[in-house]
Design a protein around this motif. Sequence first.
Motif, PDB file in Angstrom:
ATOM      1  N   MET A 308      10.240  83.365  56.612  1.00 27.29           N
ATOM      2  CA  MET A 308       9.060  84.355  56.217  1.00 27.29           C
ATOM      3  C   MET A 308       7.903  83.577  55.974  1.00 27.29           C
ATOM      4  O   MET A 308       6.921  83.825  56.117  1.00 27.29           O
ATOM      5  CB  MET A 308       9.428  84.715  54.782  1.00 27.29           C
ATOM      6  CG  MET A 308       8.732  86.218  54.388  1.00 27.29           C
ATOM      7  SD  MET A 308       8.816  87.314  55.660  1.00 27.29           S
ATOM      8  CE  MET A 308       7.496  88.418  55.142  1.00 27.29           C
ATOM      9  N   MET A 309       7.992  81.938  55.672  1.00 23.42           N
ATOM     10  CA  MET A 309       6.767  81.145  55.660  1.00 23.42           C
ATOM     11  C   MET A 309       6.056  81.148  56.987  1.00 23.42           C
ATOM     12  O   MET A 309       4.857  80.988  56.857  1.00 23.42           O
ATOM     13  CB  MET A 309       7.560  79.935  55.118  1.00 23.42           C
ATOM     14  CG  MET A 309       7.844  79.750  53.679  1.00 23.42           C
ATOM     15  SD  MET A 309       6.780  79.244  52.520  1.00 23.42           S
ATOM     16  CE  MET A 309       6.929  77.610  52.492  1.00 23.42           C
ATOM     17  N   MET A 331      11.261  71.558  51.650  1.00 30.00           N
ATOM     18  CA  MET A 331      11.402  70.301  52.218  1.00 30.00           C
ATOM     19  C   MET A 331      10.562  70.374  53.693  1.00 30.00           C
ATOM     20  O   MET A 331      10.005  69.949  54.206  1.00 30.00           O
ATOM     21  CB  MET A 331      12.729  69.517  52.232  1.00 30.00           C
ATOM     22  CG  MET A 331      12.727  68.080  52.614  1.00 30.00           C
ATOM     23  SD  MET A 331      14.284  67.713  52.214  1.00 30.00           S
ATOM     24  CE  MET A 331      15.240  68.513  53.560  1.00 30.00           C
ATOM     25  N   PHE A 332      11.136  71.392  54.476  1.00 32.56           N
ATOM     26  CA  PHE A 332      10.563  71.649  55.605  1.00 32.56           C
ATOM     27  C   PHE A 332       9.448  72.158  55.919  1.00 32.56           C
ATOM     28  O   PHE A 332       8.745  71.814  57.117  1.00 32.56           O
ATOM     29  CB  PHE A 332      11.572  72.846  56.335  1.00 32.56           C
ATOM     30  CG  PHE A 332      10.896  74.146  56.363  1.00 32.56           C
ATOM     31  CD1 PHE A 332      10.814  74.835  55.053  1.00 32.56           C
ATOM     32  CD2 PHE A 332      10.190  74.562  57.517  1.00 32.56           C
ATOM     33  CE1 PHE A 332      10.160  75.945  54.997  1.00 32.56           C
ATOM     34  CE2 PHE A 332       9.677  76.155  57.230  1.00 32.56           C
ATOM     35  CZ  PHE A 332       9.447  76.655  56.186  1.00 32.56           C
ATOM     36  N   VAL A 333       8.552  72.275  54.858  1.00 32.86           N
ATOM     37  CA  VAL A 333       6.928  72.434  54.759  1.00 32.86           C
ATOM     38  C   VAL A 333       6.349  71.464  55.704  1.00 32.86           C
ATOM     39  O   VAL A 333       5.607  71.663  56.435  1.00 32.86           O
ATOM     40  CB  VAL A 333       6.486  72.907  53.343  1.00 32.86           C
ATOM     41  CG1 VAL A 333       4.923  72.795  53.503  1.00 32.86           C
ATOM     42  CG2 VAL A 333       7.150  74.211  52.895  1.00 32.86           C
ATOM     43  N   VAL A 337       3.653  71.667  58.682  1.00 30.00           N
ATOM     44  CA  VAL A 337       2.326  71.372  58.425  1.00 30.00           C
ATOM     45  C   VAL A 337       2.009  70.509  59.658  1.00 30.00           C
ATOM     46  O   VAL A 337       0.895  70.431  60.234  1.00 30.00           O
ATOM     47  CB  VAL A 337       2.225  70.376  57.180  1.00 30.00           C
ATOM     48  CG1 VAL A 337       1.044  69.671  57.332  1.00 30.00           C
ATOM     49  CG2 VAL A 337       2.123  71.692  55.958  1.00 30.00           C
ATOM     50  N   ARG A 338       3.056  69.664  60.161  1.00 28.57           N
ATOM     51  CA  ARG A 338       2.579  69.104  61.390  1.00 28.57           C
ATOM     52  C   ARG A 338       2.415  69.814  62.487  1.00 28.57           C
ATOM     53  O   ARG A 338       1.579  69.350  63.663  1.00 28.57           O
ATOM     54  CB  ARG A 338       3.981  67.973  61.847  1.00 28.57           C
ATOM     55  CG  ARG A 338       4.289  67.171  60.691  1.00 28.57           C
ATOM     56  CD  ARG A 338       5.413  66.062  60.925  1.00 28.57           C
ATOM     57  NE  ARG A 338       5.131  65.240  62.251  1.00 28.57           N
ATOM     58  CZ  ARG A 338       5.484  65.542  63.222  1.00 28.57           C
ATOM     59  NH1 ARG A 338       6.717  66.147  63.493  1.00 28.57           N
ATOM     60  NH2 ARG A 338       5.500  64.547  64.312  1.00 28.57           N
ATOM     61  N   HIS A 349       6.372  77.057  43.889  1.00 25.37           N
ATOM     62  CA  HIS A 349       5.529  77.832  44.526  1.00 25.37           C
ATOM     63  C   HIS A 349       4.934  77.043  45.802  1.00 25.37           C
ATOM     64  O   HIS A 349       4.759  75.817  45.720  1.00 25.37           O
ATOM     65  CB  HIS A 349       4.397  78.286  43.848  1.00 25.37           C
ATOM     66  CG  HIS A 349       4.867  78.690  42.482  1.00 25.37           C
ATOM     67  ND1 HIS A 349       5.180  80.119  42.289  1.00 25.37           N
ATOM     68  CD2 HIS A 349       4.869  78.339  41.131  1.00 25.37           C
ATOM     69  CE1 HIS A 349       5.462  80.496  41.133  1.00 25.37           C
ATOM     70  NE2 HIS A 349       5.341  79.447  40.260  1.00 25.37           N
ATOM     71  N   ALA A 350       4.494  77.916  46.918  1.00 28.89           N
ATOM     72  CA  ALA A 350       3.989  77.219  47.972  1.00 28.89           C
ATOM     73  C   ALA A 350       2.696  78.298  48.231  1.00 28.89           C
ATOM     74  O   ALA A 350       2.948  79.464  48.382  1.00 28.89           O
ATOM     75  CB  ALA A 350       4.875  77.403  49.192  1.00 28.89           C
TER      76      ALA A 350
END
Length: 422
Positions: A308-309, A331-333, A337-338, A349-350
């Motif tokens: 969903m992100m 952690m996979f964020v 971002v890359r 929260h993100a």
Amino acid sequence: MERYVVTGGTPLRGSVRARGAKNSALKLMAASLLAEGEYVLHDVPRIADIYTMQAVLERLGCATGFDDSTMRITVPDGIGSEAPYDLVRQMRASIVVLGPLLARRGHARVAMPGGCNIGSRKIDLHLKGLERMGATIGFDHGYLDAGGGLHGTEIALDWPSHGATENLMMAATLAKGTTIIENAARDPEIADLAVFLTSMGARIAGAGSPIITIEGVEELRATEHAVVPDRLEAGTLLIAAAVTRGDVLVQGARAEHLDIVLSKLADAGADVIATTAGVRLVMSEQPRAVDFVTLPYPGFPTDLQPQMMVLCALGSGTSIATENVFENRFMFVDELVRMGADIRTEGHHAVIRGRDELQGAPVRAPDIRAGAALVIAGLAAAGTTEITGLEYIDRGYQSFEDTLSLLGASIQRESVQRALQA
Ligand code: EPZ
């Protein structure tokens, strides 16, 4: 080592069938330890975690075999009682053999599972519940050494733990007296396990609700069962359809197991059509921003949070994602971002500022669901994305590349020479 090479830009179109749920099948296999005999499980996914649980059962003296998606398990009268570290460390869910072994053999020696990339994965609720049922549990060089006869009791779980609910429910089926589990997990896989145990002769009421009552019986018997469809695989594919602005039907998916997920996808602008055949999703424009909060079922599933992100990362506004179940599931964020995503995490929260486009890049999967999410990101990104860490994806998705190719995705699986790694 292997990698996926994904070329973005093709909307997913077509229909695929949902397979049986990994997070049910693993527990049904453990439950077979409760009674000798011949078991038949239908719709079992051919994935690495299932193969590991097969190895655990075989180490305990059972025979298992697959015929397409049907698994046969032969459980002998005398079974072992030790689940060794070399297998438990591969798949921490092996801890759910503890309850059945204690109930059936009166003794169990199971390696401590340890944590994983998404969190510490504690098992204190499993152990406290079993001790309340009369078990004595010691720690011996990384192993849990459990023994003692089990009796019915009342157990109130601090957290509606999926695994603890299952371990305790299985243990209680052969305990002397009645056990009440309060604040029990309510996932569809719990109800599926209760159906399986009931067909073995167990007496269970309330599975799927926060209070489960299990009346212990003398003996259980082998049975046959079809595993409940995998809501997490279905949800992954429906989100992939939304991200690529496609049109996908997941046959066999049960909308009632994905209520809040489908509601969020509709909020994002998708057309969601639930029929008796399954769930279809059509998306034709850029997704709208949506906020979502992961919670125990029926809340938004943490296992669909990474996927969903990705949708939010391509949304037309700012979304806030809140992860309440695991302490390290953002952690996979950094990998996302890359690929050009604009995401800032702060504790649980993100903050995700949607972008019109992600760029393909080499990324690495840190766990099963984040791996699927990175593939989904690659399906929508401009250019090519190379994804390693397929050993994680293979644990949760059967032939993920074939499923996506069937829907029109451009995805190849190839080996990566070690030399290139240097
Ligand atoms: C199951 O894990 C699933 N795995 C997970 O799916 C899923 O994310 C999770 O349930 C939540 O729905 C399987 O069923 C094999 P929990 P489980 O016990 O049982 C804390 C996937 O990708 N906790 O509900 O381990 C724990 O630390 C996997 O398919 C305790 O504190 O989940 C965590 O923060 C990932 N003490 C939270 O509860 C305990 O004794 C949820 O854990 C047990 C859990």
